[in-house]
Design a protein around this motif. Structure first.
Motif, mmCIF file in Angstrom:
data_model
loop_
_atom_site.group_PDB
_atom_site.id
_atom_site.type_symbol
_atom_site.label_atom_id
_atom_site.label_comp_id
_atom_site.label_asym_id
_atom_site.label_seq_id
_atom_site.Cartn_x
_atom_site.Cartn_y
_atom_site.Cartn_z
ATOM 1 N N LEU A 24 -6.110 0.467 -14.793
ATOM 2 C CA LEU A 24 -4.992 0.867 -14.694
ATOM 3 C C LEU A 24 -4.610 2.343 -14.583
ATOM 4 N N ALA A 25 -5.536 2.975 -14.825
ATOM 5 C CA ALA A 25 -5.419 4.515 -14.759
ATOM 6 C C ALA A 25 -5.597 5.053 -13.262
ATOM 7 N N GLU A 26 -6.343 4.026 -12.596
ATOM 8 C CA GLU A 26 -6.422 4.533 -11.403
ATOM 9 C C GLU A 26 -5.322 4.510 -10.410
ATOM 10 N N PRO A 27 -5.119 5.787 -9.592
ATOM 11 C CA PRO A 27 -3.918 5.701 -8.850
ATOM 12 C C PRO A 27 -4.155 4.850 -7.482
ATOM 13 N N GLY A 28 -3.178 4.646 -6.555
ATOM 14 C CA GLY A 28 -3.263 3.855 -5.494
ATOM 15 C C GLY A 28 -2.698 4.661 -4.321
ATOM 16 N N LEU A 29 -3.116 4.316 -3.149
ATOM 17 C CA LEU A 29 -2.811 5.004 -1.832
ATOM 18 C C LEU A 29 -2.616 4.059 -0.752
ATOM 19 N N ILE A 30 -1.509 3.904 -0.273
ATOM 20 C CA ILE A 30 -1.319 2.809 0.975
ATOM 21 C C ILE A 30 -1.031 3.691 2.204
ATOM 22 N N ARG B 159 -3.625 -5.163 -8.802
ATOM 23 C CA ARG B 159 -4.811 -5.052 -9.191
ATOM 24 C C ARG B 159 -4.934 -3.765 -10.035
ATOM 25 N N GLY B 160 -3.401 -3.371 -10.665
ATOM 26 C CA GLY B 160 -3.388 -2.392 -11.608
ATOM 27 C C GLY B 160 -3.556 -0.824 -11.276
ATOM 28 N N ALA B 161 -3.325 -0.698 -10.114
ATOM 29 C CA ALA B 161 -3.155 0.614 -9.642
ATOM 30 C C ALA B 161 -1.957 1.395 -10.076
ATOM 31 N N ASN B 162 -1.968 2.629 -10.534
ATOM 32 C CA ASN B 162 -0.748 3.336 -11.123
ATOM 33 C C ASN B 162 -0.914 4.911 -11.210
ATOM 34 N N PRO B 163 -0.377 5.576 -10.583
ATOM 35 C CA PRO B 163 0.711 5.292 -9.923
ATOM 36 C C PRO B 163 0.316 4.797 -8.313
ATOM 37 N N ILE B 164 1.288 4.135 -7.618
ATOM 38 C CA ILE B 164 0.855 3.917 -6.291
ATOM 39 C C ILE B 164 1.782 4.966 -5.184
ATOM 40 N N ILE B 165 1.233 5.166 -4.414
ATOM 41 C CA ILE B 165 1.882 5.975 -3.353
ATOM 42 C C ILE B 165 1.835 5.253 -1.822
ATOM 43 N N VAL B 166 3.076 5.177 -1.380
ATOM 44 C CA VAL B 166 3.226 4.475 -0.194
ATOM 45 C C VAL B 166 3.572 5.500 0.952
ATOM 46 N N TYR C 147 7.732 -4.810 -10.880
ATOM 47 C CA TYR C 147 6.732 -4.161 -11.591
ATOM 48 C C TYR C 147 7.119 -2.869 -12.279
ATOM 49 N N PRO C 148 8.281 -3.082 -13.349
ATOM 50 C CA PRO C 148 8.645 -2.110 -13.990
ATOM 51 C C PRO C 148 7.701 -0.981 -14.567
ATOM 52 N N ASP C 149 6.726 -1.498 -15.253
ATOM 53 C CA ASP C 149 5.582 -0.733 -15.772
ATOM 54 C C ASP C 149 4.695 0.281 -14.793
ATOM 55 N N THR C 150 4.607 -0.118 -13.365
ATOM 56 C CA THR C 150 4.244 0.743 -12.568
ATOM 57 C C THR C 150 4.806 1.620 -11.855
ATOM 58 N N LYS C 151 4.328 2.963 -11.843
ATOM 59 C CA LYS C 151 5.215 4.022 -10.953
ATOM 60 C C LYS C 151 4.702 3.962 -9.604
ATOM 61 N N PHE C 152 5.762 4.262 -8.669
ATOM 62 C CA PHE C 152 5.677 4.244 -7.367
ATOM 63 C C PHE C 152 6.162 5.798 -6.678
ATOM 64 N N ALA C 153 5.620 6.084 -5.802
ATOM 65 C CA ALA C 153 5.951 7.167 -4.897
ATOM 66 C C ALA C 153 6.012 6.734 -3.652
ATOM 67 N N ILE C 154 7.303 7.556 -2.833
ATOM 68 C CA ILE C 154 7.333 7.126 -1.498
ATOM 69 C C ILE C 154 7.453 8.376 -0.656
ATOM 70 N N ILE C 155 6.769 8.680 0.147
ATOM 71 C CA ILE C 155 6.640 9.896 1.046
ATOM 72 C C ILE C 155 7.522 9.719 2.340
ATOM 73 N N ASP C 156 8.620 10.595 2.516
ATOM 74 C CA ASP C 156 9.392 10.596 3.672
ATOM 75 C C ASP C 156 10.729 9.585 3.620
ATOM 76 N N SER C 157 10.938 9.008 2.364
ATOM 77 C CA SER C 157 11.968 8.367 2.330
ATOM 78 C C SER C 157 12.334 8.397 0.822
ATOM 79 N N LEU D 190 0.842 14.287 -7.060
ATOM 80 C CA LEU D 190 0.964 12.737 -7.508
ATOM 81 C C LEU D 190 -0.069 12.440 -8.259
ATOM 82 N N PHE D 191 -1.097 12.242 -7.676
ATOM 83 C CA PHE D 191 -2.474 11.812 -8.473
ATOM 84 C C PHE D 191 -2.870 12.765 -9.571
ATOM 85 N N SER D 192 -2.704 14.079 -9.516
ATOM 86 C CA SER D 192 -2.893 14.672 -10.589
ATOM 87 C C SER D 192 -2.052 14.755 -11.908
#
Length: 332
Positions: free
Chosen positions: A22-28, A79-86, A102-112, A262-264
């Motif tokens: 859950l503590a691992e961030p994700g990058l798409i 998979r529990g990634a949080n936060p997730i960057i798209v 997924y209200p408990d998951t934090k997301f970030a979007i770059i360029d939008s 964002l990861f930090s």
């Protein structure tokens, strides 16, 4: 009893493992791949810097087609990634649909921009950095003709083109700017052959400096410029090293810094809303290093630094294509 303890121990281990996940961030990574030497690779480099400095780990996936956007984002959240960057504006509608699920998951979007309580949107002032490399181009051209090759014809890339054209015209009002987009579909981001063809066409029309804002397609632009004996300008990542002495400079867009930040910050430091990274915050700029320093004369550097100071102070305001879908200095 021993079996029960073993099962309990295994359960505890799984719980800890899940907590860690859950503590691992994700990058798409968006279409074009993480080694596109441009936008995606900058994001990947930011993630890798975070790994090297913290010893942490993250989940990563690369899009292979448009059809995978929703599937990959949901899979990453499950998979529990949080936060997730798209990465990229093309994920906007997908994230708008999925974030509420997924209200408990934090997301970030770059360029939008996605207006949801669990989403952070990060934009860059591309017109400001592009203005600076436009100044460099205008002071370098010997034919008074410069070029621009964009990737997919979308407002974001027109924003690059417009800022560039303004920098050119402010420095050399008589300069001619040739502008081409690679296409109107996402394949335009990863077509170096077409990029090279467009660059050669612009050279045949007199362009001796060509700015590429086209993701992986730009690699073909830079190669063609080197082959034709003219200058190119890279984008997003510092691409000066690709063809030393031929790449005049690069308009760096610090996507790597955004991902690292964002990861930090992680989940605890996550703040939804909009953040814009500009010249003043060093979100954009121009690159000078050992590969191009001989090309950036003291006169050019002084002019660019003067323009940079003017933009930061507000004396110079490069037109933002987003504001009215138009560009005073360039016809698309």
């Amino acid at each position: 009893m021993t079996l029960m303890k073993t099962l309990l121990g295994a359960g505890a281990a799984l719980a800890l493992s899940a907590a860690g996940a859950l503590a691992e961030p994700g990058l798409i990574i968006d279409l074009g791949g993480k080694f596109d030497k441009s936008f995606n690779e900058s994001a990947y480099n930011g993630a890798q810097r975070w790994v090297e400095e913290t010893g942490g780990d993250y989940l990563e996936t690369e899009l292979q087609s448009e059809a995978q956007r929703e599937q990959n984002l949901r899979k990453m959240a499950e998979r529990g990634a949080n936060p997730i960057i798209v990465m990229g504006f093309a994920n906007q509608s997908t994230l708008e649909k999925i974030a509420p699920d997924y209200p408990d998951t934090k997301f970030a979007i770059i360029d939008s921009v996605v207006d949801q309580p669990n989403v952070k949107s990060m934009l860059f002032s591309e017109q400001e950095g592009s203005y600076l490399v436009g100044v460099v181009a205008a002071m370098t051209t010997e034919t008074d003709t410069v070029g621009f090759v964009g990737g997919m014809d979308v407002p974001l890339i027109r924003r690059f083109a417009c800022g560039y054209a303004e920098g050119v015209k402010a420095t050399n009002p008589d300069a001619k700017i040739i502008s081409n987009m690679t296409g109107t579909t996402p394949t335009a981001w990863n077509d170096p052959v077409k990029g090279g063809e467009l660059a050669k066409s612009q050279v045949s029309q007199g362009a001796d400096v060509i700015y590429a804002a086209a993701g992986g397609t730009g690699v073909g632009v830079l190669q063609a410029a080197a082959d034709e004996g003219v200058y190119s300008i890279g984008v997003d990542s510092n691409q000066n090293y690709l063809h030393p002495g031929s790449v005049l400079t690069s308009m760096v867009k610090r996507v790597d810094n955004a991902v690292y930040k964002l990861f930090s910050e992680g989940v605890e430091g996550f703040e939804p809303g909009l953040e814009v990274l500009d010249l003043e915050s060093e979100g954009v700029g121009y690159a000078v290093d050992e590969h191009n320093e001989a090309l950036i004369t003291d006169e050019i550097k002084a002019a660019v630094e003067e323009a940079k100071a003017g933009i930061i102070s507000g004396e110079i305001v490069p037109h933002d294509y987003y504001t009215d879908d138009s560009c005073p200095t360039l016809t698309f």
